[in-house]
Design a protein around this motif. Structure first.
Motif, PDB file in Angstrom:
ATOM      1  N   LYS A 188       0.879  -1.292  -0.076  1.00 20.82           N
ATOM      2  CA  LYS A 188       0.144  -0.001  -0.101  1.00 20.82           C
ATOM      3  C   LYS A 188       0.799   1.151   0.143  1.00 20.82           C
ATOM      4  O   LYS A 188       1.471   1.588   0.996  1.00 20.82           O
ATOM      5  CB  LYS A 188      -0.822  -0.031   1.289  1.00 20.82           C
ATOM      6  N   ASN A 189       0.703   2.040  -1.108  1.00 18.53           N
ATOM      7  CA  ASN A 189       1.823   3.307  -0.979  1.00 18.53           C
ATOM      8  C   ASN A 189       1.493   4.268  -0.195  1.00 18.53           C
ATOM      9  O   ASN A 189       0.327   4.251   0.051  1.00 18.53           O
ATOM     10  CB  ASN A 189       1.776   3.671  -2.450  1.00 18.53           C
ATOM     11  N   GLN A 190       2.246   4.679   0.490  1.00 16.46           N
ATOM     12  CA  GLN A 190       1.909   5.937   1.216  1.00 16.46           C
ATOM     13  C   GLN A 190       2.432   7.379   0.604  1.00 16.46           C
ATOM     14  O   GLN A 190       3.239   7.929   1.037  1.00 16.46           O
ATOM     15  CB  GLN A 190       2.719   5.926   2.472  1.00 16.46           C
ATOM     16  N   VAL A 191       1.565   7.958  -0.368  1.00 19.12           N
ATOM     17  CA  VAL A 191       1.834   9.068  -1.008  1.00 19.12           C
ATOM     18  C   VAL A 191       1.952  10.118  -0.071  1.00 19.12           C
ATOM     19  O   VAL A 191       2.617  11.005  -0.413  1.00 19.12           O
ATOM     20  CB  VAL A 191       1.044   9.234  -2.139  1.00 19.12           C
ATOM     21  N   GLY A 192       1.030  10.202   0.903  1.00 16.02           N
ATOM     22  CA  GLY A 192       0.705  11.317   1.845  1.00 16.02           C
ATOM     23  C   GLY A 192       1.869  11.395   2.566  1.00 16.02           C
ATOM     24  O   GLY A 192       2.255  12.741   2.772  1.00 16.02           O
ATOM     25  N   LYS A 193       2.775  10.433   3.026  1.00 17.67           N
ATOM     26  CA  LYS A 193       3.922  10.619   3.654  1.00 17.67           C
ATOM     27  C   LYS A 193       5.046  11.232   2.928  1.00 17.67           C
ATOM     28  O   LYS A 193       5.794  12.190   3.282  1.00 17.67           O
ATOM     29  CB  LYS A 193       4.315   9.040   4.176  1.00 17.67           C
ATOM     30  N   MET A 194       5.033  10.797   1.388  1.00 19.25           N
ATOM     31  CA  MET A 194       5.871  11.720   0.639  1.00 19.25           C
ATOM     32  C   MET A 194       5.812  13.022   0.425  1.00 19.25           C
ATOM     33  O   MET A 194       6.687  13.586   0.278  1.00 19.25           O
ATOM     34  CB  MET A 194       6.187  10.733  -0.771  1.00 19.25           C
ATOM     35  N   VAL A 195       4.653  13.307   0.125  1.00 20.39           N
ATOM     36  CA  VAL A 195       4.280  14.554   0.002  1.00 20.39           C
ATOM     37  C   VAL A 195       4.466  15.356   1.275  1.00 20.39           C
ATOM     38  O   VAL A 195       5.025  16.581   1.003  1.00 20.39           O
ATOM     39  CB  VAL A 195       2.974  14.885  -0.422  1.00 20.39           C
ATOM     40  N   PHE A 196       4.288  15.057   2.401  1.00 21.40           N
ATOM     41  CA  PHE A 196       4.465  15.701   3.787  1.00 21.40           C
ATOM     42  C   PHE A 196       6.056  16.093   3.959  1.00 21.40           C
ATOM     43  O   PHE A 196       6.553  17.132   4.068  1.00 21.40           O
ATOM     44  CB  PHE A 196       3.940  14.820   4.874  1.00 21.40           C
TER      45      PHE A 196
ATOM     46  N   GLY B 120       9.532   5.121  -3.056  1.00 17.58           N
ATOM     47  CA  GLY B 120       8.625   5.704  -2.000  1.00 17.58           C
ATOM     48  C   GLY B 120       8.259   4.837  -0.979  1.00 17.58           C
ATOM     49  O   GLY B 120       8.840   3.803  -0.661  1.00 17.58           O
ATOM     50  N   PHE B 121       7.490   5.463   0.142  1.00 16.05           N
ATOM     51  CA  PHE B 121       7.007   4.672   1.249  1.00 16.05           C
ATOM     52  C   PHE B 121       5.869   3.864   1.046  1.00 16.05           C
ATOM     53  O   PHE B 121       4.999   4.079   0.253  1.00 16.05           O
ATOM     54  CB  PHE B 121       6.822   5.797   2.284  1.00 16.05           C
ATOM     55  N   CYS B 122       5.855   2.891   1.845  1.00 15.97           N
ATOM     56  CA  CYS B 122       4.778   2.023   1.533  1.00 15.97           C
ATOM     57  C   CYS B 122       4.282   1.117   3.164  1.00 15.97           C
ATOM     58  O   CYS B 122       5.026   1.426   4.021  1.00 15.97           O
ATOM     59  CB  CYS B 122       4.933   0.794   0.789  1.00 15.97           C
TER      60      CYS B 122
END
Length: 170
Positions: free
Chosen positions: A54-62, A110-112
């Motif tokens: 499950k990609n964590q796009v929000g964490k990368m944007v933050f 990215g993060f996941c």
């Protein structure tokens, strides 16, 4: 005497009060959750039905926004000069730490969050936080399950036959 299993560490992660480790053995993955006591979870390769990323796009944007704010503050402080140079160092040091830690993860996918699903549970695996590491573990799971399937004896011809149900007489 029981044969000792050899474990290879695949990953580690931590929170403020917990540490997580993921190990690989010949026939299973072992997750160790250590806080004040240790909890062990085994995931046998033949029992794993799915591995989910499950990609964590929000964490990368933050992280990107925080990095931009810190670098922007550093640039403004340096351009003002004089008394603001120490302030630039205070902002610049966290920016460098975030850049050194986060940039390699961002560049490799990215993060996941990583989950393993079996017939009885769907569990998050906290030591796996990057997409690159998750893909590496999925390929390991595929290799090990294929290896175990090759080692299994071929099914007997009688195993495929289904006997008719026995009906009560009367």
């Amino acid at each position: 005497m029981a044969k000792k299993k050899k474990y290879k560490r695949l990953g580690r992660g931590s929170t403020l009060i917990q540490a997580f480790y993921l190990y690989d053995a010949e026939d299973h993955l072992l997750m160790v959750n250590g806080s004040f006591t240790e909890e062990y979870r085994r995931f046998y390769y033949q029992d794993i039905q799915a591995a989910l990323i499950k990609n964590q796009v929000g964490k990368m944007v933050f992280l990107i926004l925080l990095l931009l704010a810190l670098l922007g503050g550093t640039a403004i402080s340096l351009s003002a000069g004089g008394d603001f140079v120490p302030f630039a160092l205070v902002l610049g040091l966290p920016a460098l730490i975030i850049l050194a830690w986060g940039l390699p993860i961002m560049l490799t996918g990215g993060f996941c969050k990583f989950y393993l699903q079996s017939e009885v549970q769907n569990m998050e695996i906290p030591p796996v936080k990057s997409v690159k590491k998750a893909r590496k573990i999925i390929s390991l799971i595929r290799e090990r399950t294929a290896e175990q399937e090759r080692q299994m004896p071929p099914p007997s011809p009688a195993a495929g036959r289904v006997l008719p149900p026995v009906l009560p007489r009367g």
